[in-house]
Design a protein around this motif. Sequence first.
Motif, PDB file in Angstrom:
ATOM      1  N   VAL A   1      72.282  56.527  -4.162  1.00 30.04           N
ATOM      2  CA  VAL A   1      71.408  55.728  -3.288  1.00 30.04           C
ATOM      3  C   VAL A   1      71.981  54.330  -3.133  1.00 30.04           C
ATOM      4  O   VAL A   1      71.971  53.746  -2.036  1.00 30.04           O
ATOM      5  CB  VAL A   1      69.976  55.697  -3.854  1.00 30.04           C
ATOM      6  CG1 VAL A   1      69.121  54.698  -3.080  1.00 30.04           C
ATOM      7  CG2 VAL A   1      69.358  57.084  -3.794  1.00 30.04           C
ATOM      8  N   ALA A   2      72.490  53.787  -4.227  1.00 32.27           N
ATOM      9  CA  ALA A   2      73.107  52.459  -4.157  1.00 32.27           C
ATOM     10  C   ALA A   2      74.322  52.460  -3.238  1.00 32.27           C
ATOM     11  O   ALA A   2      74.649  51.447  -2.605  1.00 32.27           O
ATOM     12  CB  ALA A   2      73.494  52.000  -5.566  1.00 32.27           C
ATOM     13  N   ASP A   3      74.947  53.614  -3.140  1.00 34.74           N
ATOM     14  CA  ASP A   3      76.129  53.730  -2.278  1.00 34.74           C
ATOM     15  C   ASP A   3      75.771  54.102  -0.850  1.00 34.74           C
ATOM     16  O   ASP A   3      76.657  54.406  -0.052  1.00 34.74           O
ATOM     17  CB  ASP A   3      77.072  54.785  -2.858  1.00 34.74           C
ATOM     18  CG  ASP A   3      77.686  54.341  -4.180  1.00 34.74           C
ATOM     19  OD1 ASP A   3      77.716  53.131  -4.440  1.00 34.74           O
ATOM     20  OD2 ASP A   3      78.128  55.224  -4.952  1.00 34.74           O
ATOM     21  N   GLY A   4      74.474  54.148  -0.549  1.00 36.10           N
ATOM     22  CA  GLY A   4      74.057  54.358   0.826  1.00 36.10           C
ATOM     23  C   GLY A   4      73.417  55.689   1.141  1.00 36.10           C
ATOM     24  O   GLY A   4      73.101  55.963   2.304  1.00 36.10           O
ATOM     25  N   ALA A   5      73.178  56.526   0.164  1.00 32.18           N
ATOM     26  CA  ALA A   5      72.529  57.815   0.426  1.00 32.18           C
ATOM     27  C   ALA A   5      71.079  57.583   0.807  1.00 32.18           C
ATOM     28  O   ALA A   5      70.380  56.780   0.187  1.00 32.18           O
ATOM     29  CB  ALA A   5      72.625  58.703  -0.803  1.00 32.18           C
TER      30      ALA A   5
ATOM     31  N   LYS B   1      73.908  59.893   5.061  1.00 33.43           N
ATOM     32  CA  LYS B   1      74.431  60.346   3.783  1.00 33.43           C
ATOM     33  C   LYS B   1      73.350  61.087   2.970  1.00 33.43           C
ATOM     34  O   LYS B   1      72.311  60.505   2.640  1.00 33.43           O
ATOM     35  CB  LYS B   1      74.958  59.170   2.966  1.00 33.43           C
ATOM     36  CG  LYS B   1      76.170  58.481   3.582  1.00 33.43           C
ATOM     37  CD  LYS B   1      76.649  57.341   2.689  1.00 33.43           C
ATOM     38  CE  LYS B   1      77.877  56.672   3.295  1.00 33.43           C
ATOM     39  NZ  LYS B   1      78.364  55.554   2.432  1.00 33.43           N
ATOM     40  N   PHE B   2      73.654  62.326   2.689  1.00 29.69           N
ATOM     41  CA  PHE B   2      72.790  63.127   1.823  1.00 29.69           C
ATOM     42  C   PHE B   2      73.578  63.483   0.564  1.00 29.69           C
ATOM     43  O   PHE B   2      74.815  63.616   0.597  1.00 29.69           O
ATOM     44  CB  PHE B   2      72.356  64.422   2.502  1.00 29.69           C
ATOM     45  CG  PHE B   2      71.457  64.226   3.698  1.00 29.69           C
ATOM     46  CD1 PHE B   2      70.817  63.017   3.926  1.00 29.69           C
ATOM     47  CD2 PHE B   2      71.274  65.256   4.612  1.00 29.69           C
ATOM     48  CE1 PHE B   2      69.995  62.845   5.035  1.00 29.69           C
ATOM     49  CE2 PHE B   2      70.458  65.096   5.713  1.00 29.69           C
ATOM     50  CZ  PHE B   2      69.812  63.892   5.935  1.00 29.69           C
TER      51      PHE B   2
ATOM     52  N   SER C   1      76.687  63.663   6.198  1.00 29.11           N
ATOM     53  CA  SER C   1      77.637  63.921   5.113  1.00 29.11           C
ATOM     54  C   SER C   1      76.865  64.420   3.886  1.00 29.11           C
ATOM     55  O   SER C   1      75.692  64.094   3.694  1.00 29.11           O
ATOM     56  CB  SER C   1      78.406  62.642   4.753  1.00 29.11           C
ATOM     57  OG  SER C   1      77.550  61.695   4.137  1.00 29.11           O
ATOM     58  N   LEU C   2      77.544  65.195   3.072  1.00 29.49           N
ATOM     59  CA  LEU C   2      76.898  65.760   1.882  1.00 29.49           C
ATOM     60  C   LEU C   2      77.818  65.595   0.686  1.00 29.49           C
ATOM     61  O   LEU C   2      79.008  65.898   0.751  1.00 29.49           O
ATOM     62  CB  LEU C   2      76.598  67.249   2.089  1.00 29.49           C
ATOM     63  CG  LEU C   2      76.027  67.978   0.864  1.00 29.49           C
ATOM     64  CD1 LEU C   2      74.613  67.490   0.550  1.00 29.49           C
ATOM     65  CD2 LEU C   2      76.038  69.495   1.092  1.00 29.49           C
ATOM     66  N   GLN C   3      77.269  65.129  -0.403  1.00 31.58           N
ATOM     67  CA  GLN C   3      77.997  65.024  -1.657  1.00 31.58           C
ATOM     68  C   GLN C   3      77.227  65.804  -2.727  1.00 31.58           C
ATOM     69  O   GLN C   3      76.037  65.553  -2.937  1.00 31.58           O
ATOM     70  CB  GLN C   3      78.145  63.559  -2.081  1.00 31.58           C
ATOM     71  CG  GLN C   3      78.948  63.378  -3.377  1.00 31.58           C
ATOM     72  CD  GLN C   3      79.041  61.933  -3.813  1.00 31.58           C
ATOM     73  OE1 GLN C   3      78.380  61.056  -3.224  1.00 31.58           O
ATOM     74  NE2 GLN C   3      79.854  61.665  -4.813  1.00 31.58           N
TER      75      GLN C   3
END
Length: 861
Positions: free
Chosen positions: A93-97, A29-30, A72-74
């Motif tokens: 980051v807390a969500d896994g990035a 995750k990015f 993945s990119l958000q």
Amino acid sequence: MIYRRHFGVLLHWLVLLTILDTGATQVLKFVSVFPLTEGTQNDGIFAQSGSKSLELAVANLSATLPTGVEISLQNLDSKALGDVAVAVATQAVADGAIGVIGEVHSSTSMTLALALTDTQTIQCSGASTSIALSQKSARYFFSEYSYRTIPSDDHQGTVISKVITNTFDWTTIGLIHGNSGYAAGIADQVVTLTMDTRVEVIFNEQYDITVAGSFEAVLTALKATDARIIVWSGDPEDMLIFIPYARKLGLYGPSYSWICSETALSVPATVIANIANGTMEEADLDFLNGMIITSPMEGSGAAYANLQAEYSRAYNETLQQYAGFAYDCVVVMVRMLEYVHASGVSWTDIAAGNFPRDVGPFLNATSSEGIDGVTGSLRFDDNFNRNGMFNIFNVYDGQLRIIGKTTNDSLVVELDPSVPPLFYSGTSQIPSGKIALTRSWLKYSDPLAIVLLSLYATMMLITAMSVRLVYLWRQRSSIKALSPVHMTFICLGLEVAFTSVFTHMGEETMVKCNVRTVLYGISFAIVIAGLIAKTYRVWRVFSYEKLTTPLTVGVIVRLAGLFSLGEASLLALWAISPMTPSLVEYEDAGTFDYLCGSDTDDVVFAALIFAYNGILLLLATFLAMETRQAPSKYNESKAIAYTCYSLLFWCTLIMAVSYTGGTRAGTIRLVQIFGVLFVTSTTWVLLIGRIMYREFLKARWRSAGQSKQLLETKPGRSSGMALARAISAQLFDAVEVGEFPIRVVSSWWGRWERYEVILFTVPARLSLRLLDPTRSSGLVVILDEHVRAIRSKIHNLSFELSFDGTVMLVQTQSDKETDSWVRKLTEAAKKPATDSEGGGSVLGAARGVFANTGPLPDEVP
């Protein structure tokens, strides 16, 4: 049992492998943190283009990863605020990035880096260039988890410095920059790197575009310094705002060149768009001509070309600035994760964030070979700064032209010989970095030179004509009184002085410098010799009460020769080291000129010459003062004194101006030209022109006849008292006769002259005849109520006679004589002024008497 036990273990591993191989895909995750909705217009352009290039990077790099691993990119919105950027990033980051790309501005990136250090999250920026981000100390700047794919400002400052010092060899610069850390960092680096070079930073100021009047004040101050090579760093919006004002100040042109950081790359296209919508002018685009922009190389090779093509196909637009650096953030981040996986960490742990986050080992391992990216080979130094290459752009007609680039990590700048730079002039002629100086001396074709030459030529012609008239009128009393020889020598000295004007025209040369000094000295010596000779002779005559020999040519020649010898001796000593012209530049006025000087002490020699001339001038002034009481018929002390005062004033002024430090050559030249013209013209008026004017007036009076009531007489057998008795006998009326010194006090030119005065009571007339054998003229005054005779309140033994605006002072021998004449004139003025029967006017009667005296000889010229 053993079999069953082994089968159970095998089944366990098979289930585990099945879960691992056929279970959920491992997602890396990015997130990107860009100012998507707030900030400047350029922030928005970069954010949109950067986000799109990241999407392409994620798609392309996911295809290179093992099956079951993807990226993945958000895209998150920082709204151009540090606290917002921190909030959205820490939540991600807390969500896994495990990786963050952003932000754009260095100040926001530093705030974000501080927050991400706590979670050991990898961070990359493709646009933040502040030098502060290079520091890895404590928790205050970029940490060991952060890197950037764009070179830092210290590299940018280095390239700008080399463009200034090595590429174009400029030696004087001015700096202006915005108040951001990015802008100030580049300016500081340029100042630091040029400190030990020949480059002089004559201006370095920060502006705040948000403060009213800030950039106007900075640009105005910059203009006052005359800096012609201007280094700018800041946001592109800043430049768009101040271009019109800088243009109006004249901060552009053939002698100017602007050197800008990479943020200026978008300015030409924006100006063109603003011209189309009417918010800017064509002149604003012209302002950019010749601009030099240093920018990190956005891309090179097939990889960058493929990205541009892919981006255009996907989004139907052109890849924007910094987008390639954002793309390479993902490239480095993915290659680092591959490096970590190769060291034994599973993709599952990597996706879960369970791996060493320090980017140092990976970047150090790839420092020699580099990482292939779309912006070139990605190599980093110990501070995780990109060792990138730079392009050198040149703006002309709104187009960006790549005219050079850096060739290695030392950032050596090389220009492309096939694409020469075009400066504002439209040529490759490198601006000097200094004001384009123009000559300030006078050319013969200059309007002022034409006026001055005309004035000098007029005075030369008038002076030459005066010499001719002095010769023709040499027997007239006024000429003889002043001395024809004296007047001729004065004219000769003036002619020599007039010729000096030609030494002031055109470019200064050694010949002009020395000839001008000689002309001044010789002309002064000739004029002063004539003044001293004249006043000395009058002083001798009236001091010893006996006539000496006349003023001859020999006397004046000897004096002139003696004085010139002293002048020439001083000039000869000075000429041991001849005067030569030296170049002087006046950058504030944009001009250059030449000043005459020698290797010897100019001030000492000039002081000696002026002291010598001053002594001669004081001697002439002293003699003029001593002879001021002598009869005016023989004396020109007032005129000579005024001449000396004029010489003294202008010589002092010329010396003060010429030898005062900082005086411009043009000012010295004009003071000398006008000073010489004034003092020579004044001398001519006082000593020559005044006499010429009198003689012309006399000629006019002679031609006027009776209409001017002028009674002209000529030397004959009857004159003086005998003539008065003859007139008295014929008219048989009361007559009063006398001879008096008379001066016309209502005229500035009036002087004491002796007249024969005859009073006719019936009809009331007053005849005044000048007692001068070479100049016989007179005046008949009709006595009526407009004529007044009163005792003088100022002068003893005198009375004033006034009529028709003329006031005469008549000097008598006693108070009794004064009272007698005042009374008789007053009484006569009260009687009717009627002519006798058949006799016509008294003019006619007088002329009849003169005619009866016999033939009169012709007047001597």
